[in-house]
Write a protein that holds these residues in place. Structure first.
Motif, mmCIF file in Angstrom:
data_model
loop_
_atom_site.group_PDB
_atom_site.id
_atom_site.type_symbol
_atom_site.label_atom_id
_atom_site.label_comp_id
_atom_site.label_asym_id
_atom_site.label_seq_id
_atom_site.Cartn_x
_atom_site.Cartn_y
_atom_site.Cartn_z
ATOM 1 N N ALA A 117 0.831 -1.208 0.000
ATOM 2 C CA ALA A 117 0.000 0.000 0.000
ATOM 3 C C ALA A 117 0.863 1.255 0.000
ATOM 4 O O ALA A 117 0.360 2.353 -0.266
ATOM 5 C CB ALA A 117 -0.916 0.004 1.224
ATOM 6 N N ILE A 177 -5.916 1.019 3.060
ATOM 7 C CA ILE A 177 -5.688 -0.065 2.108
ATOM 8 C C ILE A 177 -4.710 -1.078 2.698
ATOM 9 O O ILE A 177 -4.883 -2.296 2.547
ATOM 10 C CB ILE A 177 -5.177 0.500 0.771
ATOM 11 N N GLY A 231 -5.079 -6.219 -1.567
ATOM 12 C CA GLY A 231 -5.496 -4.833 -1.417
ATOM 13 C C GLY A 231 -6.740 -4.479 -2.192
ATOM 14 O O GLY A 231 -7.153 -3.314 -2.216
ATOM 15 N N PHE A 232 -7.358 -5.487 -2.828
ATOM 16 C CA PHE A 232 -8.510 -5.229 -3.685
ATOM 17 C C PHE A 232 -9.762 -5.997 -3.284
ATOM 18 O O PHE A 232 -10.832 -5.755 -3.846
ATOM 19 C CB PHE A 232 -8.175 -5.590 -5.136
ATOM 20 N N ASN A 250 -10.881 -0.322 -1.969
ATOM 21 C CA ASN A 250 -9.751 0.375 -2.580
ATOM 22 C C ASN A 250 -10.289 1.382 -3.590
ATOM 23 O O ASN A 250 -10.628 1.029 -4.724
ATOM 24 C CB ASN A 250 -8.808 -0.623 -3.257
ATOM 25 N N ASN A 286 -8.817 3.457 -5.281
ATOM 26 C CA ASN A 286 -7.985 3.661 -6.465
ATOM 27 C C ASN A 286 -8.546 2.939 -7.688
ATOM 28 O O ASN A 286 -8.220 3.296 -8.823
ATOM 29 C CB ASN A 286 -6.553 3.171 -6.201
#
Length: 484
Positions: free
Chosen positions: A288, A294, A345-346, A406, A408
């Motif tokens: 991260a 995250i 992280g997803f 996440n 992003n």
């Protein structure tokens, strides 16, 4: 009189310019200072310079908390290789070859560090083209304690480069598990040196480089909108598929399928597994690049998937073979760590649980059934765990990723290149493209390398050395000396 007046005017002009040059930049306003603090806490883009470019930030350097977490994570990832992977692999080989595995891990750590300093980091993380970087950061030129905002707003550039070095070290070290107990030390070093240039450096740039062709999260112009949080393609697929090819080039160990080649120390294997599990938090949560939300999600998902995979593998053994082995628990844990890596992280907690169950089951059958069907000697199951597990993880990431954990995945770059629209829908198709390119690059690059090294240095030790053991013959040492 005219001359005197001219000189006076000239002196006044010089003083005026000098005064202007020495005048300090305006101080940031209270609004700017609060904006910077908010950005630091959220691990997001700095805000002060946007409202008044003339005013410098009071915290223009790295953020201490995020920097501290990444330095800690770098230590944890190194801990995965030395001593984690070394002990895990060392315990799985026979007693006469334990030091050979340790020597290979240490040799790879030194070799890759030299390559990373010279040009490797630059080829991966400097901007260049969609396939590889440039020489901008060669010899770590310009890699200072100031952040490189292409990758992190609050982490020092040199800390980021060191953290990524640890990934570059452990990836080729994974390969040695497939060729253990029968490859020359010189061949190992030569193969790894060439492999870094032909496989790892270009693949890492394509997936993680700011202008990489498969960096779907951060490159608005990415041709393949794939995602890989911590290295399913870059680390596990690349090493695992290369490992399979090398063990086929090398051939099986003497006595394979005729003699018992049991691990010489399950205690060392268990200790190494625990070190890998602990170190993997730096691998996954550290990716991260800050101590943020995250990273917290990656920390949790890694724990869930690993524990569940370990339990699943051992329970399958219990059902099919009547005994749950320590090796089964260890192999399942590593399988869970591998499969969750690209997704950690997803995905949310439920996604991590699904991954954990599949990570315990699919690599289990790869390691037990595929080897018996095709009779290849993947000594320590690098292919079954890392290639199969990494491929599975990359695909499951496309199915289970969600922007709820996440943001992003819905950020500006993701919106511009279309990634935001396919998350939760057809992202798995982009993942399949990345999987295909990774396998092709690993197999083609490794084939070329193996042919070159076999024609020059040779790949395999002599049968006499193989029978006696690599430790005493190649390194002049023994792992265990029992006094009379």
């Amino acid at each position: 009189m005219i001359k005197k007046t001219f000189l006076t005017l000239l002196a006044m002009t010089v003083v005026s310019f000098s005064t202007q040059a020495q005048s300090p930049a305006p101080s940031p306003s209270l609004e700017q200072r609060i904006s910077d603090v908010e950005a630091y806490v959220n691990n997001s883009a700095r805000g002060a310079d946007a409202t008044n470019p003339q005013a410098g930030s009071n915290i223009s350097g790295p953020g201490p908390g995020h920097n501290a977490w990444l330095m800690t994570s770098a230590l944890l990832v190194l801990f995965m290789t030395l001593p984690g992977l070394a002990l895990f692999y060392g315990g799985l080989v026979r007693q006469k070859n334990v030091l050979s595995v340790l020597a290979q891990c240490l040799g790879i750590a030194g070799l890759v560090t030299i390559l990373w300093w010279a040009v490797g980091y630059s080829l991966v993380f400097a901007s260049g083209c969609p396939f590889f970087g440039s020489a901008r950061f060669a010899f770590l030129r310009g890699v200072t304690s100031a952040p490189n905002t292409n990758y992190s707003y609050w982490v020092s550039h040199n800390v980021f480069a060191t953290y990524q070095l640890m990934f570059a070290i452990i990836t080729p070290a994974l390969i040695i598990g497939s060729v253990a107990e029968r490859m020359k030390f010189s061949a190992v070093m030569a193969i790894i040196a060439l492999w870094m240039f032909l496989v790892y450096f270009p693949l890492a740039h394509m997936v993680w480089g700011i202008d990489g062709m498969m960096n779907g999260v951060w490159n608005a112009n990415a041709k393949i909108r794939a995602i890989d949080f911590a290295g399913g393609t870059v680390v596990h697929m690349s090493s695992g598929w290369s490992a399979l090819l090398l063990c086929l080039f090398l051939g099986p160990r003497l006595g394979f399928r005729k003699e018992i080649m049991a691990p010489h120390s399950m205690v060392l294997c268990m200790v190494g597994t625990g070190m890998l599990w602990v170190g993997w938090y730096g691998f996954n949560a550290g990716s991260a690049l800050g101590a943020d939300a995250i990273a917290a999600n990656a920390f949790m998902s890694t724990t869930l998937a690993t524990a569940i995979a370990s339990f699943t593998w051992a329970m399958l053994e219990w059902m099919l073979r009547s005994k749950p082995s320590v090796l089964g628990f260890c192999s399942g844990a590593v399988g869970g760590l591998v499969v969750i890596t690209p997704a950690c992280g997803f995905v949310d907690a439920n996604g991590a649980v699904i991954i954990g169950v599949l990570a315990g089951a699919v690599p289990f059958f790869a390691c037990t059934k595929l080897k018996s069907w095709f009779h290849y000697d993947d000594a320590l199951d690098t292919f079954g765990v890392h290639a199969v597990g990494g491929t599975l993880g990359a695909f499951l990431t496309g199915l289970l990723a969600t922007a709820t954990v996440n943001s992003n995945l819905a950020g500006p770059a993701a919106s511009q290149n279309g990634l935001a629209k396919i998350v939760g829908h057809t992202l798995w198709l982009e993942q399949l493209k990345a999987i295909a390119i990774t396998i092709a690059l690993a197999l083609i690059g490794t084939s070329v390398i193996a042919l070159v090294v076999r024609a020059t240095l040779g790949l395999r030790i002599t049968p006499e050395i193989e029978r006696q053991g690599l430790d005493i013959n190649l390194h002049g040492e023994e792992g265990y000396i029992v006094s009379g």
